[in-house]
Design a protein around this motif. Structure first.
Motif, mmCIF file in Angstrom:
data_model
loop_
_atom_site.group_PDB
_atom_site.id
_atom_site.type_symbol
_atom_site.label_atom_id
_atom_site.label_comp_id
_atom_site.label_asym_id
_atom_site.label_seq_id
_atom_site.Cartn_x
_atom_site.Cartn_y
_atom_site.Cartn_z
ATOM 1 N N HIS A 38 1.237 -1.165 -0.035
ATOM 2 C CA HIS A 38 -0.251 0.083 0.179
ATOM 3 C C HIS A 38 1.139 1.744 0.356
ATOM 4 C CE1 HIS A 38 1.057 0.867 4.396
ATOM 5 N NE2 HIS A 38 0.912 -0.277 4.090
ATOM 6 N N ASP A 39 0.546 2.478 -0.431
ATOM 7 C CA ASP A 39 0.922 2.954 -0.237
ATOM 8 C C ASP A 39 -0.478 4.843 -0.402
ATOM 9 O OD1 ASP A 39 3.333 5.433 -0.461
ATOM 10 O OD2 ASP A 39 3.701 5.234 -2.470
ATOM 11 N N CYS A 40 -0.040 5.762 -0.771
ATOM 12 C CA CYS A 40 -1.017 5.987 -0.960
ATOM 13 C C CYS A 40 -2.297 6.289 -0.245
ATOM 14 C CB CYS A 40 -1.436 6.963 -2.576
ATOM 15 S SG CYS A 40 -2.913 5.530 -3.569
ATOM 16 N N ARG A 41 -3.649 4.843 -0.694
ATOM 17 C CA ARG A 41 -4.261 4.732 0.854
ATOM 18 C C ARG A 41 -5.810 5.286 -0.475
ATOM 19 N NH1 ARG A 41 -4.397 1.513 5.575
ATOM 20 N NH2 ARG A 41 -2.385 0.560 5.187
ATOM 21 N N GLU A 42 -5.357 6.250 -1.677
ATOM 22 C CA GLU A 42 -6.284 6.818 -1.844
ATOM 23 C C GLU A 42 -6.866 6.581 -3.274
ATOM 24 O OE1 GLU A 42 -4.957 11.073 -2.166
ATOM 25 O OE2 GLU A 42 -4.430 11.640 -0.137
ATOM 26 N N GLY A 43 -6.743 5.795 -3.730
ATOM 27 C CA GLY A 43 -6.916 4.976 -5.189
ATOM 28 C C GLY A 43 -5.790 5.511 -6.715
ATOM 29 N N ILE A 44 -4.894 5.740 -6.633
ATOM 30 C CA ILE A 44 -3.935 6.644 -6.985
ATOM 31 C C ILE A 44 -2.869 6.128 -7.221
ATOM 32 C CG2 ILE A 44 -2.764 8.730 -7.551
ATOM 33 C CD1 ILE A 44 -4.062 10.121 -5.044
ATOM 34 N N CYS A 45 -1.842 5.207 -6.377
ATOM 35 C CA CYS A 45 -0.840 4.831 -6.796
ATOM 36 C C CYS A 45 -0.673 2.670 -7.283
ATOM 37 C CB CYS A 45 -0.018 4.850 -6.178
ATOM 38 S SG CYS A 45 -0.125 3.296 -4.249
ATOM 39 N N GLY A 46 -2.216 2.592 -6.993
ATOM 40 C CA GLY A 46 -1.628 1.027 -7.823
ATOM 41 C C GLY A 46 -1.187 0.043 -6.563
ATOM 42 N N THR A 47 -0.539 -0.040 -5.999
ATOM 43 C CA THR A 47 -0.154 -0.934 -5.074
ATOM 44 C C THR A 47 -0.440 -1.919 -4.340
ATOM 45 O OG1 THR A 47 0.717 0.475 -2.979
ATOM 46 C CG2 THR A 47 2.029 0.125 -4.842
ATOM 47 N N CYS A 48 -1.595 -1.718 -4.000
ATOM 48 C CA CYS A 48 -2.679 -2.027 -2.806
ATOM 49 C C CYS A 48 -3.654 -3.639 -3.272
ATOM 50 C CB CYS A 48 -3.770 -1.197 -2.253
ATOM 51 S SG CYS A 48 -5.115 -0.633 -3.214
ATOM 52 N N THR A 64 -10.610 1.107 -6.018
ATOM 53 C CA THR A 64 -9.277 0.124 -5.690
ATOM 54 C C THR A 64 -9.204 -0.590 -3.950
ATOM 55 O OG1 THR A 64 -8.425 1.746 -4.631
ATOM 56 C CG2 THR A 64 -7.939 1.080 -7.186
ATOM 57 N N CYS A 66 -7.845 0.414 -1.290
ATOM 58 C CA CYS A 66 -8.055 0.676 -0.281
ATOM 59 C C CYS A 66 -9.142 2.102 -0.326
ATOM 60 C CB CYS A 66 -6.290 1.599 -0.321
ATOM 61 S SG CYS A 66 -6.583 2.893 -2.630
ATOM 62 N N ILE A 142 -2.965 3.236 -12.877
ATOM 63 C CA ILE A 142 -2.800 3.305 -12.057
ATOM 64 C C ILE A 142 -1.936 2.148 -12.285
ATOM 65 C CG2 ILE A 142 -4.154 4.262 -10.852
ATOM 66 C CD1 ILE A 142 -5.274 2.154 -9.194
HETATM 67 S S1 FES Z 1 -2.826 2.600 -2.006
HETATM 68 FE FE1 FES Z 1 -2.201 3.175 -4.075
HETATM 69 S S2 FES Z 1 -4.051 2.621 -4.950
HETATM 70 FE FE2 FES Z 1 -4.801 1.824 -2.921
#
Ligand code: FES
Ligand code: SF4
Length: 231
Positions: A38-48, A64, A66, A142
Protein backbone atom coordinates in the motif's frame (compact mmCIF):
# COMPACT_ATOMS: atom_id res chain seq x y z
CA UNK A 1 -4.90 -20.20 3.68
CA UNK A 2 -4.65 -18.91 7.25
CA UNK A 3 -7.75 -17.98 9.24
CA UNK A 4 -7.76 -14.72 11.26
CA UNK A 5 -10.60 -13.44 13.46
CA UNK A 6 -11.13 -9.71 12.96
CA UNK A 7 -12.84 -7.87 15.83
CA UNK A 8 -12.82 -4.14 16.66
CA UNK A 9 -13.95 -3.17 13.16
CA UNK A 10 -16.47 -0.61 12.03
CA UNK A 11 -18.17 0.04 8.72
CA UNK A 12 -16.23 3.28 8.08
CA UNK A 13 -12.91 1.43 7.95
CA UNK A 14 -11.28 0.75 4.62
CA UNK A 15 -10.27 -2.80 3.75
CA UNK A 16 -6.62 -1.91 4.42
CA UNK A 17 -7.52 -0.43 7.82
CA UNK A 18 -9.22 -3.75 8.62
CA UNK A 19 -5.91 -5.46 7.81
CA UNK A 20 -4.10 -2.87 9.97
CA UNK A 21 -6.33 -3.82 12.93
CA UNK A 22 -5.60 -7.53 12.45
CA UNK A 23 -1.88 -6.78 12.13
CA UNK A 24 -1.79 -4.70 15.32
CA UNK A 25 -3.33 -7.62 17.19
CA UNK A 26 -0.86 -10.05 15.62
CA UNK A 27 2.09 -7.81 16.50
CA UNK A 28 0.87 -7.39 20.10
CA UNK A 29 0.80 -11.21 20.38
CA UNK A 30 4.35 -11.39 18.98
CA UNK A 31 3.17 -12.93 15.70
CA UNK A 32 4.14 -12.06 12.14
CA UNK A 33 1.81 -9.42 10.60
CA UNK A 34 0.15 -10.07 7.23
CA UNK A 35 2.33 -8.51 4.51
CA UNK A 36 0.45 -6.35 2.01
CA UNK A 37 1.41 -3.52 -0.33
CA UNK A 38 0.00 0.00 0.00
CA UNK A 39 1.11 3.58 -0.37
CA UNK A 40 -1.33 6.41 -1.17
CA UNK A 41 -4.51 4.76 0.16
CA UNK A 42 -6.38 7.15 -2.16
CA UNK A 43 -6.79 5.01 -5.29
CA UNK A 44 -3.88 6.70 -7.07
CA UNK A 45 -0.67 4.70 -6.74
CA UNK A 46 -1.90 1.22 -7.72
CA UNK A 47 0.13 -0.71 -5.13
CA UNK A 48 -2.67 -2.13 -2.99
CA UNK A 49 -4.28 -4.83 -5.13
CA UNK A 50 -5.40 -8.20 -3.84
CA UNK A 51 -8.07 -10.78 -4.62
CA UNK A 52 -11.06 -10.38 -2.28
CA UNK A 53 -13.54 -13.25 -2.39
CA UNK A 54 -12.07 -14.21 -5.76
CA UNK A 55 -12.46 -10.77 -7.36
CA UNK A 56 -9.56 -8.41 -8.05
CA UNK A 57 -10.01 -5.38 -5.72
CA UNK A 58 -13.19 -6.92 -4.28
CA UNK A 59 -16.91 -6.46 -4.83
CA UNK A 60 -17.16 -2.73 -5.63
CA UNK A 61 -16.81 -1.81 -9.31
CA UNK A 62 -14.25 0.85 -10.24
CA UNK A 63 -12.77 0.78 -6.73
CA UNK A 64 -9.26 -0.01 -5.53
CA UNK A 65 -8.76 -2.16 -2.43
CA UNK A 66 -7.76 0.91 -0.39
CA UNK A 67 -10.99 2.66 -1.34
CA UNK A 68 -13.18 -0.34 -0.49
CA UNK A 69 -14.96 0.03 2.85
CA UNK A 70 -16.07 -2.58 5.36
CA UNK A 71 -19.72 -1.46 5.01
CA UNK A 72 -19.77 -3.57 1.85
CA UNK A 73 -19.45 -6.72 3.98
CA UNK A 74 -21.82 -8.18 6.55
CA UNK A 75 -20.95 -8.63 10.20
CA UNK A 76 -19.67 -12.19 10.64
CA UNK A 77 -18.74 -12.67 6.98
CA UNK A 78 -15.79 -14.87 6.11
CA UNK A 79 -13.70 -12.97 3.56
CA UNK A 80 -11.15 -14.80 1.42
CA UNK A 81 -8.11 -12.67 0.63
CA UNK A 82 -5.38 -13.81 -1.76
CA UNK A 83 -2.48 -12.21 -3.64
CA UNK A 84 -2.65 -11.51 -7.37
CA UNK A 85 -2.26 -14.79 -9.20
CA UNK A 86 -0.26 -14.57 -12.42
CA UNK A 87 2.93 -16.23 -13.57
CA UNK A 88 4.46 -12.83 -14.33
CA UNK A 89 3.71 -11.57 -10.78
CA UNK A 90 5.58 -13.94 -8.42
CA UNK A 91 4.39 -13.86 -4.81
CA UNK A 92 7.00 -12.32 -2.49
CA UNK A 93 5.16 -12.76 0.80
CA UNK A 94 1.51 -13.17 1.83
CA UNK A 95 -0.37 -10.59 -0.30
CA UNK A 96 2.71 -8.91 -1.82
CA UNK A 97 3.62 -9.75 -5.40
CA UNK A 98 6.48 -8.59 -7.59
CA UNK A 99 4.96 -6.34 -10.29
CA UNK A 100 8.30 -5.13 -11.66
CA UNK A 101 7.41 -6.75 -15.02
CA UNK A 102 5.10 -3.73 -15.50
CA UNK A 103 8.06 -1.39 -14.91
CA UNK A 104 10.02 -3.16 -17.62
CA UNK A 105 7.14 -2.77 -20.09
CA UNK A 106 7.09 0.98 -19.32
CA UNK A 107 10.87 1.22 -19.66
CA UNK A 108 10.70 -0.26 -23.15
CA UNK A 109 8.48 2.49 -24.61
CA UNK A 110 6.62 4.58 -22.08
CA UNK A 111 8.39 7.83 -22.90
CA UNK A 112 8.70 10.42 -25.65
CA UNK A 113 11.94 11.74 -27.18
CA UNK A 114 10.83 15.39 -27.41
CA UNK A 115 13.44 17.70 -25.91
CA UNK A 116 12.62 18.78 -22.42
CA UNK A 117 13.28 22.25 -21.10
CA UNK A 118 10.93 24.91 -19.91
CA UNK A 119 7.26 24.03 -20.34
CA UNK A 120 6.03 25.07 -23.80
CA UNK A 121 3.06 27.34 -24.21
CA UNK A 122 0.02 25.13 -23.63
CA UNK A 123 -1.59 25.79 -27.01
CA UNK A 124 1.56 25.64 -29.15
CA UNK A 125 0.95 21.99 -30.10
CA UNK A 126 -2.67 21.62 -31.19
CA UNK A 127 -4.30 18.45 -29.83
CA UNK A 128 -7.81 17.62 -30.92
CA UNK A 129 -10.41 17.31 -28.17
CA UNK A 130 -11.23 13.64 -28.97
CA UNK A 131 -7.52 12.73 -28.94
CA UNK A 132 -6.92 14.61 -25.68
CA UNK A 133 -9.94 12.95 -24.05
CA UNK A 134 -8.92 9.45 -25.14
CA UNK A 135 -5.31 9.99 -24.11
CA UNK A 136 -6.49 11.14 -20.67
CA UNK A 137 -8.73 8.06 -20.36
CA UNK A 138 -5.74 5.81 -21.14
CA UNK A 139 -3.43 7.75 -18.83
CA UNK A 140 -5.79 7.02 -15.93
CA UNK A 141 -4.23 3.52 -15.60
CA UNK A 142 -2.56 3.26 -12.18
CA UNK A 143 -0.61 0.09 -12.96
CA UNK A 144 -2.29 -1.93 -10.22
CA UNK A 145 -2.22 -5.25 -12.08
CA UNK A 146 -5.85 -6.21 -11.41
CA UNK A 147 -6.35 -6.73 -15.14
CA UNK A 148 -3.60 -9.37 -15.18
CA UNK A 149 -4.84 -11.08 -12.02
CA UNK A 150 -8.42 -11.28 -13.30
CA UNK A 151 -7.55 -12.56 -16.76
CA UNK A 152 -7.65 -16.36 -17.22
CA UNK A 153 -4.64 -15.95 -19.53
CA UNK A 154 -2.70 -13.69 -17.15
CA UNK A 155 -2.63 -11.14 -19.96
CA UNK A 156 -1.24 -7.62 -19.56
CA UNK A 157 -2.90 -6.37 -22.75
CA UNK A 158 -5.17 -3.85 -20.99
CA UNK A 159 -2.29 -2.32 -19.02
CA UNK A 160 0.09 -2.29 -22.00
CA UNK A 161 -2.53 -0.89 -24.37
CA UNK A 162 -3.32 1.92 -21.93
CA UNK A 163 0.36 2.81 -21.66
CA UNK A 164 0.89 2.60 -25.44
CA UNK A 165 -2.28 4.56 -26.23
CA UNK A 166 -1.86 7.48 -23.90
CA UNK A 167 1.31 8.44 -25.81
CA UNK A 168 0.38 7.15 -29.28
CA UNK A 169 -2.79 9.25 -29.37
CA UNK A 170 -0.91 12.52 -28.91
CA UNK A 171 1.21 14.40 -31.46
CA UNK A 172 4.08 14.39 -28.95
CA UNK A 173 4.02 10.57 -29.02
CA UNK A 174 3.81 10.26 -32.79
CA UNK A 175 7.56 10.02 -33.65
CA UNK A 176 7.94 6.77 -31.67
CA UNK A 177 4.44 5.47 -32.30
CA UNK A 178 5.36 2.24 -34.09
CA UNK A 179 8.66 1.61 -32.33
CA UNK A 180 6.86 2.08 -29.01
CA UNK A 181 4.16 -0.49 -29.73
CA UNK A 182 6.67 -3.05 -31.07
CA UNK A 183 8.97 -2.65 -28.06
CA UNK A 184 6.29 -2.66 -25.39
CA UNK A 185 4.51 -5.69 -26.85
CA UNK A 186 7.86 -7.52 -27.17
CA UNK A 187 8.65 -6.81 -23.50
CA UNK A 188 5.14 -7.88 -22.48
CA UNK A 189 5.66 -11.20 -24.29
CA UNK A 190 9.17 -11.65 -22.87
CA UNK A 191 7.78 -11.17 -19.35
CA UNK A 192 5.49 -14.17 -20.01
CA UNK A 193 2.16 -12.41 -19.79
CA UNK A 194 -0.53 -14.30 -21.73
CA UNK A 195 -2.42 -13.18 -24.80
CA UNK A 196 -5.89 -11.60 -24.93
CA UNK A 197 -8.79 -13.86 -25.90
CA UNK A 198 -11.53 -11.29 -25.25
CA UNK A 199 -12.83 -12.53 -21.88
CA UNK A 200 -13.11 -8.86 -20.78
CA UNK A 201 -12.43 -9.78 -17.15
CA UNK A 202 -9.73 -7.06 -17.16
CA UNK A 203 -12.19 -4.32 -18.05
CA UNK A 204 -14.69 -5.58 -15.43
CA UNK A 205 -12.23 -5.30 -12.52
CA UNK A 206 -10.22 -2.26 -13.60
CA UNK A 207 -10.57 0.40 -10.90
CA UNK A 208 -9.97 3.12 -13.52
CA UNK A 209 -12.51 1.67 -15.97
CA UNK A 210 -9.95 1.41 -18.78
CA UNK A 211 -11.78 0.20 -21.89
CA UNK A 212 -10.69 -2.79 -23.98
CA UNK A 213 -11.04 -0.44 -26.96
CA UNK A 214 -7.44 0.45 -26.15
CA UNK A 215 -6.45 -3.19 -26.81
CA UNK A 216 -8.04 -2.89 -30.27
CA UNK A 217 -6.13 0.37 -30.85
CA UNK A 218 -2.87 -1.24 -29.76
CA UNK A 219 -3.47 -4.21 -32.06
CA UNK A 220 -4.07 -1.87 -35.00
CA UNK A 221 -0.85 0.07 -34.31
CA UNK A 222 1.01 -3.23 -33.89
CA UNK A 223 -0.27 -4.53 -37.23
CA UNK A 224 0.78 -1.33 -39.00
CA UNK A 225 4.19 -1.50 -37.28
CA UNK A 226 4.65 -5.10 -38.52
CA UNK A 227 3.64 -4.15 -42.08
CA UNK A 228 6.02 -1.17 -42.09
CA UNK A 229 8.81 -3.44 -40.92
CA UNK A 230 8.29 -5.85 -43.82
CA UNK A 231 8.11 -3.04 -46.45
S1 FES B 1 -2.76 2.30 -1.83
FE1 FES B 1 -2.51 3.55 -3.61
S2 FES B 1 -4.10 2.85 -4.93
FE2 FES B 1 -4.45 1.78 -3.10
S1 SF4 C 1 -5.53 -1.26 -16.86
FE1 SF4 C 1 -6.78 -0.97 -14.97
S2 SF4 C 1 -6.57 -2.93 -13.87
FE2 SF4 C 1 -4.90 -2.84 -15.39
S3 SF4 C 1 -3.14 -1.95 -14.33
FE3 SF4 C 1 -4.23 -0.23 -15.32
S4 SF4 C 1 -5.64 0.52 -13.73
FE4 SF4 C 1 -4.98 -1.52 -13.03
Amino acid sequence: MVKYEAGNLNEEMSFLEMLDVINEELISKGEDPIAFDHDCREGICGTCGMMINGVAHGPQAATTTCQLHMRHFKDGDTVYVEPWRAKAFPVLKDLVVDRSAFDRIIQSGGYISASTGSAPEANSIPVSKPAADQAMDAAACIGCGACVAACPNGSAMLFTSAKVSHLNLLPQGEPERYRRVMNMVATMDAEEFGACTNHRECEAVCPQEISIQFIAKMNRDYLVACLRKTD
